[in-house]
Design an enzyme around this catalytic site. Structure first.
Site, PDB file in Angstrom:
ATOM      1  N   HIS A 155       0.813  -1.218   0.000  1.00 48.82           N
ATOM      2  CA  HIS A 155       0.000   0.000   0.000  1.00 48.82           C
ATOM      3  C   HIS A 155       0.846   1.268   0.000  1.00 48.82           C
ATOM      4  CE1 HIS A 155      -3.967  -1.502  -0.445  1.00 48.82           C
ATOM      5  NE2 HIS A 155      -3.419  -2.614   0.014  1.00 48.82           N
ATOM      6  N   ARG A 174     -11.493   1.842  -3.864  1.00 42.52           N
ATOM      7  CA  ARG A 174     -11.221   0.966  -2.706  1.00 42.52           C
ATOM      8  C   ARG A 174     -11.914   1.550  -1.477  1.00 42.52           C
ATOM      9  NH1 ARG A 174      -5.740   0.684  -5.255  1.00 42.52           N
ATOM     10  NH2 ARG A 174      -5.163  -1.514  -5.396  1.00 42.52           N
ATOM     11  N   ARG A 215     -15.728  -1.003  -5.236  1.00 42.84           N
ATOM     12  CA  ARG A 215     -15.466  -2.318  -4.638  1.00 42.84           C
ATOM     13  C   ARG A 215     -16.003  -2.307  -3.209  1.00 42.84           C
ATOM     14  NH1 ARG A 215      -9.445  -4.455  -4.041  1.00 42.84           N
ATOM     15  NH2 ARG A 215      -9.316  -2.913  -2.387  1.00 42.84           N
ATOM     16  N   GLU A 249      -9.070 -12.312  -7.972  1.00 46.06           N
ATOM     17  CA  GLU A 249      -7.818 -12.183  -7.217  1.00 46.06           C
ATOM     18  C   GLU A 249      -7.325 -13.540  -6.732  1.00 46.06           C
ATOM     19  OE1 GLU A 249      -8.246  -8.284  -4.654  1.00 46.06           O
ATOM     20  OE2 GLU A 249     -10.113  -9.396  -4.676  1.00 46.06           O
ATOM     21  N   ASN A 280      -2.551  -7.898  -8.179  1.00 47.42           N
ATOM     22  CA  ASN A 280      -1.725  -7.865  -6.966  1.00 47.42           C
ATOM     23  C   ASN A 280      -1.949  -9.123  -6.139  1.00 47.42           C
ATOM     24  OD1 ASN A 280      -1.456  -5.282  -7.926  1.00 47.42           O
ATOM     25  ND2 ASN A 280      -2.733  -4.343  -6.371  1.00 47.42           N
ATOM     26  N   ASP A 281      -3.215  -9.377  -5.847  1.00 47.14           N
ATOM     27  CA  ASP A 281      -3.505 -10.574  -5.054  1.00 47.14           C
ATOM     28  C   ASP A 281      -3.442 -11.830  -5.917  1.00 47.14           C
ATOM     29  OD1 ASP A 281      -3.846  -9.964  -2.303  1.00 47.14           O
ATOM     30  OD2 ASP A 281      -5.599  -8.785  -2.848  1.00 47.14           O
ATOM     31  N   ARG A 314       2.643 -10.539  -0.982  1.00 46.97           N
ATOM     32  CA  ARG A 314       2.801  -9.389  -1.887  1.00 46.97           C
ATOM     33  C   ARG A 314       3.628  -8.266  -1.279  1.00 46.97           C
ATOM     34  NH1 ARG A 314      -3.261  -6.988  -2.524  1.00 46.97           N
ATOM     35  NH2 ARG A 314      -2.363  -4.913  -2.590  1.00 46.97           N
ATOM     36  N   CYS A 367      -7.352  -4.187 -12.759  1.00 41.34           N
ATOM     37  CA  CYS A 367      -7.208  -3.031 -11.862  1.00 41.34           C
ATOM     38  C   CYS A 367      -6.057  -3.220 -10.881  1.00 41.34           C
ATOM     39  CB  CYS A 367      -8.506  -2.743 -11.123  1.00 41.34           C
ATOM     40  SG  CYS A 367      -8.967  -4.052  -9.989  1.00 41.34           S
TER      41      CYS A 367
HETATM   42  C1  PEP Z   1      -5.448  -6.449  -6.381  1.00 44.77           C
HETATM   43  O1  PEP Z   1      -5.389  -7.348  -5.539  1.00 44.77           O
HETATM   44  O2  PEP Z   1      -4.865  -6.496  -7.483  1.00 44.77           O
HETATM   45  C2  PEP Z   1      -6.234  -5.228  -6.112  1.00 44.77           C
HETATM   46  C3  PEP Z   1      -6.402  -4.322  -7.038  1.00 44.77           C
HETATM   47  O3  PEP Z   1      -6.725  -5.080  -4.856  1.00 44.77           O
HETATM   48  P1  PEP Z   1      -5.853  -4.548  -3.608  1.00 44.77           P
HETATM   49  O4  PEP Z   1      -4.517  -4.127  -4.113  1.00 44.77           O
HETATM   50  O5  PEP Z   1      -6.622  -3.442  -2.998  1.00 44.77           O
HETATM   51  O6  PEP Z   1      -5.797  -5.773  -2.745  1.00 44.77           O
HETATM   52 MG    MG Z   2      -6.670  -7.357  -3.831  1.00 49.61          MG
END
Ligand code: PEP
Ligand code: MG
Length: 565
Positions: free
Chosen positions: A215, A317, A351, A440, A463-464, A474, A511
């Site tokens: 983050h 988010r 989301r 994800e 990402n996930d 991650r 995304c």
């Molecule tokens: C992801 O997991 O790619 C995503 C966009 O959600 P976050 O990064 O908020 O977990």
């Molecule tokens: Mg995610």
């Protein structure tokens, strides 16, 4: 210039400025065991005043909710009851082990800030620090006893206590530093709550920990701040030292001269100007349209000039609005926060709350878990707190009703088509018409076709998806190669989703952070994804990358990337 430190560049741009380190909470040295009298009283009072003044100065640099939070904290530090308690304790013996001592000027050893050795601290300072520690502890207990709103504020006192103790000991105050001029923020890591209060005086962010999808990285991109994470040795940089931060190459170069720093600063200003003045929709060289959308955490992340090239919000988010909350946000408050975003954006994909692991939401009161990334998170929170989702869907629907924006809603962490179907039923019952899910979890990617039997769209969270496909945290700096979005296995999972979307005639976007990487975005387009959603700062570079390639070239590049030889 000296030898550069290397890390992962996670938010583009090059800038230079003086380092200001985020100090760790101060360690309290053992109590001096001797009376120090008036000297300690004065030091305790001065420390409280310094904390309040520092918070007020920070508040003046911020706007909106962040400023209000800091003002409220400043008022708590200036509370006369707290001050009286600290004075009383400092005049007596706040620490354990009462005894006679050398009085003011006596010296004990305390621990220094990051990288420092032990530094001498006066007995009066240590005494004052103990007095403050005890005064805050009593104040905290009293608030906790009152319950309700007051009990919620009790946790805020911990940060104030750390600041006051640090001030009394002559240590840098923990939290985002405020050196009084623009600076490069250097920290071990930043919590989501820290990043929310980053002021306009932060030029760049450098952290020792974190990964490409942490983050810190996401929020740095959202604020167009060059950022380098997983940068070993960064916290050993000296406060005030001039460094160059290259958020594209992942390099931090210390030992800069004023002249070199000035040249870089001018270049960075020009780069920001380009970001501001760039425009045009996302499309490939042969005219295939790829809407470029924004990832946001609140209305504050949206600027009017973003609409020169972005066409909407692809990921709102919502959990970022409520990260520090100990009580559930009221429906009216949620409605207002969503309505503010809908009023500023032509199209928004909202989301529902993605709580858990890296995004804790204290108000949910979830139990600690041995393996939180694999536990109750995202949509799974519904298994233990079903009212939360329905309340949120109702607030989104009521805000959408009166908005001009086209509002879509999607659930995070869907793993099965049964979950997708249940979510779709509830979202539609709330009055929301366009319902989708994030992909994800590899299981969801593998049944993307079945998900789309129940849903209107999918949005791939790389990402996930990378984290779960590679069993690689991650946030782990040592596993960054596994989390590289060019990994063929990850691209194949994305391809599965895109194929399902094309077959069903339904949109499948991306995304995750991969969408904002100009080297990866063309591959995603080549796989057949229909839109890319990213931080505003990434849009110009992605637009340029797509404009230079035909769709066919993107396709060929994607095929090679999925099966490199
Ligand atoms: C992801 O997991 O790619 C995503 C966009 O959600 P976050 O990064 O908020 O977990
Ligand atoms: Mg995610």
């Amino acid at each position: 210039m000296s030898e550069p430190l290397t890390g992962l560049g996670v938010s583009p741009g090059r800038v230079a400025g003086p380092v200001a380190r985020m100090a760790a909470p101060p360690a309290l040295p053992p109590p001096p065991g001797f009376a120090v009298g008036a000297g300690a009283v004065a030091l305790a009072v001065t420390a409280l005043e310094a904390v309040a003044a520092d918070l007020r100065r920070r508040a003046a640099l911020m706007a909106g909710e962040a400023a209000e939070v800091l003002e409220a904290q400043a008022m708590m530090a200036a509370d006369p009851m707290l001050r009286e308690e600290a004075e009383r304790l400092a005049a007596g013996n706040p620490g354990a082990g009462v005894g006679d001592g050398p009085g003011v000027g006596g010296v004990v050893c305390g621990r220094g800030g990051p990288g420092d050795g032990p530094e001498p601290v006066s007995g009066a300072a240590v005494w004052a620090a103990h007095a403050l520690d005890r005064a805050f502890a009593r104040h905290r207990a009293a608030l906790a006893e009152l319950g309700g709103y007051f009990a919620e504020r009790a946790a805020d006192l911990d940060d104030l206590r750390n600041r006051a103790v640090a001030a009394a000991l002559g240590r840098p105050m923990p939290g985002i530093p405020a050196p009084g001029r623009p600076f490069v923020l250097v920290a071990e890591d930043l919590s989501p709550a820290d990043t929310v209060t980053l002021g306009p005086d932060v030029l760049a962010v450098v952290t020792e920990r974190g990964g490409p999808t942490s983050h810190t990285a996401i929020l740095a991109r959202a604020r167009a701040l060059p950022a380098v994470v997983a940068c070993a040795g960064a916290t050993a940089l000296a406060d005030g030292e001039l460094v160059a931060v290259d958020g594209t190459a992942g390099r931090v170069t210390p030992g800069l001269s004023e002249e070199e720093a000035e040249t870089l600063r001018r270049g960075h200003d020009a780069y920001r100007e380009r970001l501001r003045s760039g425009g045009g929709r996302g499309r490939t060289a042969d005219g295939h349209a790829v809407p470029l959308l924004l990832n946001i955490g609140s209305a504050a992340d949206v600027r009017d000039e973003d609409w020169t090239s972005a066409e909407g919000v692809g990921l709102f988010r919502t959990e970022l609005l409520f990260l520090d909350r100990h009580a559930a946000p009221a429906p009216r408050e949620q409605h207002a926060a969503y309505a503010e975003v809908f009023a500023r954006c032509p199209k928004v994909v909202v989301r529902t709350l993605d709580a858990g692991t890296d995004k804790p939401l204290p108000f949910l009161g979830l139990d600690a878990e041995p393996n939180p990334a694999l536990g109750i998170r995202g949509l799974r929170v519904d298994r233990v707190r079903p009212a939360v989702l329905d309340e949120q869907l109702a607030a989104i629907a009521s805000a959408a009703e009166r908005a001009r924006a086209e509002v879509w809603v999607m659930a995070p962490m869907v793993a099965t088509w049964q979950e997708a179907a249940a979510f779709a039923r509830r979202a539609r019952a709330a009055g929301l018409r366009r319902v989708g899910a994030m992909v994800e979890v590899p299981a969801a990617a593998l049944v993307a076709d079945r998900l789309l039997e129940h849903l209107d769209f999918l949005s791939v969270g790389t990402n996930d998806l990378g984290q779960y496909a590679f069993a690689a945290d991650r946030q782990h700096p040592r596993l960054a190669d596994l989390l590289d979005p060019r990994q063929p296995a990850l691209l194949r999972l994305v391809a599965e989703c895109a194929r399902a979307g094309l077959a069903a005639g339904k949109p499948v976007g991306v995304c995750g952070e991969a969408a904002g990487d100009p080297a990866v975005a063309p591959l995603l387009v080549g796989l057949g994804v229909s839109s890319l959603s990213m931080s505003a700062a990434c849009v110009p570079a992605v637009r340029e990358a797509l404009a230079g390639l035909t769709r066919e070239r993107c396709r060929r590049a994607a095929e090679r990337a999925m099966d490199p030889r």
